[in-house]
Structures are given as C-alpha cells and as structure tokens.
Design a protein around this motif. Structure first.
Motif, PDB file in Angstrom:
ATOM      1  N   LEU A  42       0.834  -1.200   0.000  1.00 10.38           N
ATOM      2  CA  LEU A  42       0.000   0.000   0.000  1.00 10.38           C
ATOM      3  C   LEU A  42       0.870   1.252   0.000  1.00 10.38           C
ATOM      4  N   ARG A  43       1.875   1.279   0.867  1.00  7.86           N
ATOM      5  CA  ARG A  43       2.775   2.441   0.919  1.00  7.86           C
ATOM      6  C   ARG A  43       3.649   2.510  -0.334  1.00  7.86           C
ATOM      7  N   TYR A  44       4.039   1.358  -0.863  1.00  6.60           N
ATOM      8  CA  TYR A  44       4.834   1.323  -2.098  1.00  6.60           C
ATOM      9  C   TYR A  44       4.031   1.921  -3.249  1.00  6.60           C
ATOM     10  N   THR A  45       2.758   1.564  -3.336  1.00  7.18           N
ATOM     11  CA  THR A  45       1.895   2.086  -4.395  1.00  7.18           C
ATOM     12  C   THR A  45       1.822   3.613  -4.315  1.00  7.18           C
ATOM     13  N   ALA A  46       1.893   4.149  -3.113  1.00  6.84           N
ATOM     14  CA  ALA A  46       1.842   5.604  -2.940  1.00  6.84           C
ATOM     15  C   ALA A  46       3.025   6.306  -3.597  1.00  6.84           C
ATOM     16  N   LEU A  47       4.119   5.588  -3.822  1.00  7.30           N
ATOM     17  CA  LEU A  47       5.281   6.192  -4.489  1.00  7.30           C
ATOM     18  C   LEU A  47       4.990   6.555  -5.946  1.00  7.30           C
ATOM     19  N   PHE A  48       3.897   6.036  -6.479  1.00  2.00           N
ATOM     20  CA  PHE A  48       3.495   6.311  -7.859  1.00  2.00           C
ATOM     21  C   PHE A  48       2.511   7.481  -7.943  1.00  2.00           C
ATOM     22  N   ARG A  49       2.119   8.037  -6.810  1.00  2.00           N
ATOM     23  CA  ARG A  49       1.124   9.116  -6.768  1.00  2.00           C
ATOM     24  C   ARG A  49       1.714  10.408  -7.318  1.00  2.00           C
ATOM     25  N   PRO A  50       1.024  11.024  -8.301  1.00  2.00           N
ATOM     26  CA  PRO A  50       1.482  12.317  -8.817  1.00  2.00           C
ATOM     27  C   PRO A  50       1.483  13.380  -7.702  1.00  2.00           C
ATOM     28  N   HIS A  51       2.356  14.362  -7.842  1.00  2.00           N
ATOM     29  CA  HIS A  51       2.525  15.368  -6.795  1.00  2.00           C
ATOM     30  C   HIS A  51       1.261  16.185  -6.522  1.00  2.00           C
ATOM     31  N   LYS A  52       0.564  16.597  -7.552  1.00  2.00           N
ATOM     32  CA  LYS A  52      -0.527  17.568  -7.364  1.00  2.00           C
ATOM     33  C   LYS A  52      -1.921  16.963  -7.375  1.00  2.00           C
ATOM     34  N   ARG A  53      -2.002  15.657  -7.506  1.00  2.00           N
ATOM     35  CA  ARG A  53      -3.332  15.028  -7.485  1.00  2.00           C
ATOM     36  C   ARG A  53      -3.218  13.606  -6.964  1.00  2.00           C
ATOM     37  N   GLY A  54      -4.355  13.014  -6.746  1.00  2.00           N
ATOM     38  CA  GLY A  54      -4.368  11.655  -6.231  1.00  2.00           C
ATOM     39  C   GLY A  54      -4.066  10.639  -7.321  1.00  2.00           C
ATOM     40  N   LEU A  55      -3.692   9.468  -6.906  1.00  2.00           N
ATOM     41  CA  LEU A  55      -3.467   8.352  -7.816  1.00  2.00           C
ATOM     42  C   LEU A  55      -4.832   7.760  -8.140  1.00  2.00           C
ATOM     43  N   THR A  56      -5.134   7.620  -9.416  1.00  2.00           N
ATOM     44  CA  THR A  56      -6.439   7.054  -9.763  1.00  2.00           C
ATOM     45  C   THR A  56      -6.464   5.581  -9.364  1.00  2.00           C
ATOM     46  N   TRP A  57      -7.668   5.090  -9.085  1.00  2.00           N
ATOM     47  CA  TRP A  57      -7.794   3.681  -8.713  1.00  2.00           C
ATOM     48  C   TRP A  57      -7.338   2.792  -9.852  1.00  2.00           C
ATOM     49  N   ASP A  58      -7.606   3.223 -11.066  1.00  2.00           N
ATOM     50  CA  ASP A  58      -7.193   2.432 -12.220  1.00  2.00           C
ATOM     51  C   ASP A  58      -5.670   2.311 -12.266  1.00  2.00           C
ATOM     52  N   ARG A  59      -4.964   3.412 -12.057  1.00  2.00           N
ATOM     53  CA  ARG A  59      -3.493   3.391 -12.049  1.00  2.00           C
ATOM     54  C   ARG A  59      -2.991   2.583 -10.848  1.00  2.00           C
ATOM     55  N   ALA A  60      -3.613   2.749  -9.677  1.00  2.00           N
ATOM     56  CA  ALA A  60      -3.220   1.986  -8.491  1.00  2.00           C
ATOM     57  C   ALA A  60      -3.388   0.486  -8.746  1.00  2.00           C
TER      58      ALA A  60
END
Length: 176
Positions: A42-60
């Motif tokens: 879960l925390r690893y997936t957060a490393l893919f989160r763009p700086h100015k917006r949330g990570l989409t569920w599809d991308r997650a």
C-alpha cells in the motif's frame, strides 16, 4: 466515517471506497498478496502518486497488478535474465525504498528501482559479486607479486652492475 487512502490520497466515506469497482478490485488484489508484501504494498503504491493530485484507482490497480504478477512469478526480469525473488525479498526491497523515499525521484513511473534492488540483493548476484571481489583480490595480489618480482629483478640487476663496477675498479687499482 471519512477515510483517506494512504496510497492515492483520495478522501471519502467508507461507502464510497467500497462502492467504487476499481477500489474494490485494488483491495481484492492487495488481500491476495503474501502477507509480507501486502504490508508494504500500500505504501509502495503511494510512491506512484502524482505530486498535485491523487493516484487514480485504475493506475493503483495497474501498479499493484504488475507487482502481484512479479511476486506470483517469484522472479523479476532483468536484461533478459530471470532473477529469483521471494515474497520476503520483495517486501524487503519495498521497505528499503520506503526508507529512502526522500532520495527517490517521485512519482515513480515503473518498478525499475524495485527490480534493481532485487537484482542487487539476489543470492546469485551476491555470489557473483563475491566471486568478482575474490577475483579482483587475486588479480591485485598477482599484480603486487609481479611488482615485487620486478623490483627484486631490478635490485638483482643493480647488484650485478655494482659488482661489475667494483670488479672493474679493482682491476684498475691492481693495474696501477
């Protein structure tokens, strides 16, 4: 109850999270991972989160799906070679990345850094590195031996030249 997803940064009620198809799919994939991997995923997936917006569920889901495929295969591909990696190795590599989060260039685009850590820590790689280190030590030792040998040869040559010079001097003194 209002929740915040630690992976993507999304805010909402628990009903919203469970109502979203991709969110449910993400949670299902997360729960199917081996325990050591799931605890870091879960925390690893957060490393893919763009700086100015949330990570989409599809991308997650995409990120987690790629990770799950590598974990399930028990190996990673590196330059055409398959490198074995256990679930514990994946968990350890993700933990290592999360500890150095500030040093990473975020957001991550792919799993390349994770793969490089797994490759570097692979048992075969460690053995190869050990073998290379030993080979380098032997090579250095041989070079030092050659250097010492050439130094000894030089000293022997100088000694011979000194003896010859001394003999010539004695001859000249004896001739006078």
């Amino acid at each position: 109850m209002r929740l915040t997803c630690t992976a993507c940064g999304a805010h909402g009620s628990i009903e919203q999270f469970t109502a979203d198809t991709d969110a449910r799919r993400f949670m299902d994939m997360l729960l199917q991972l081996p325990a050591p991997v799931a605890s870091q995923a879960l925390r690893y997936t957060a490393l893919f989160r763009p700086h100015k917006r949330g990570l989409t569920w599809d991308r997650a889901c995409s990120v987690l799906g790629e990770l799950a495929a590598m974990v399930k295969a028990g190996a990673v591909e590196n330059y055409g070679r398959s490198i074995p990696a256990s679930a514990d190795a994946f968990a350890s590599a993700m933990h290592s990345m999360l500890e150095r989060r500030d040093a990473l260039k975020l957001p991550l685009k792919n799993h390349g850094y994770l793969v490089s850590i797994l490759v570097a820590n692979a048992p075969g790689q460690a053995a190869d590195r050990e073998q290379q280190t030993e080979q380098q030590k032997r090579s250095d030792s041989q070079a030092r031996h050659r250097q010492v040998e050439s130094e000894a040869e030089r000293m022997a040559r100088m000694r011979a030249e000194l003896q010859k010079a001394e003999a010539n001097r004695m001859l000249r003194l004896g001739m006078k």
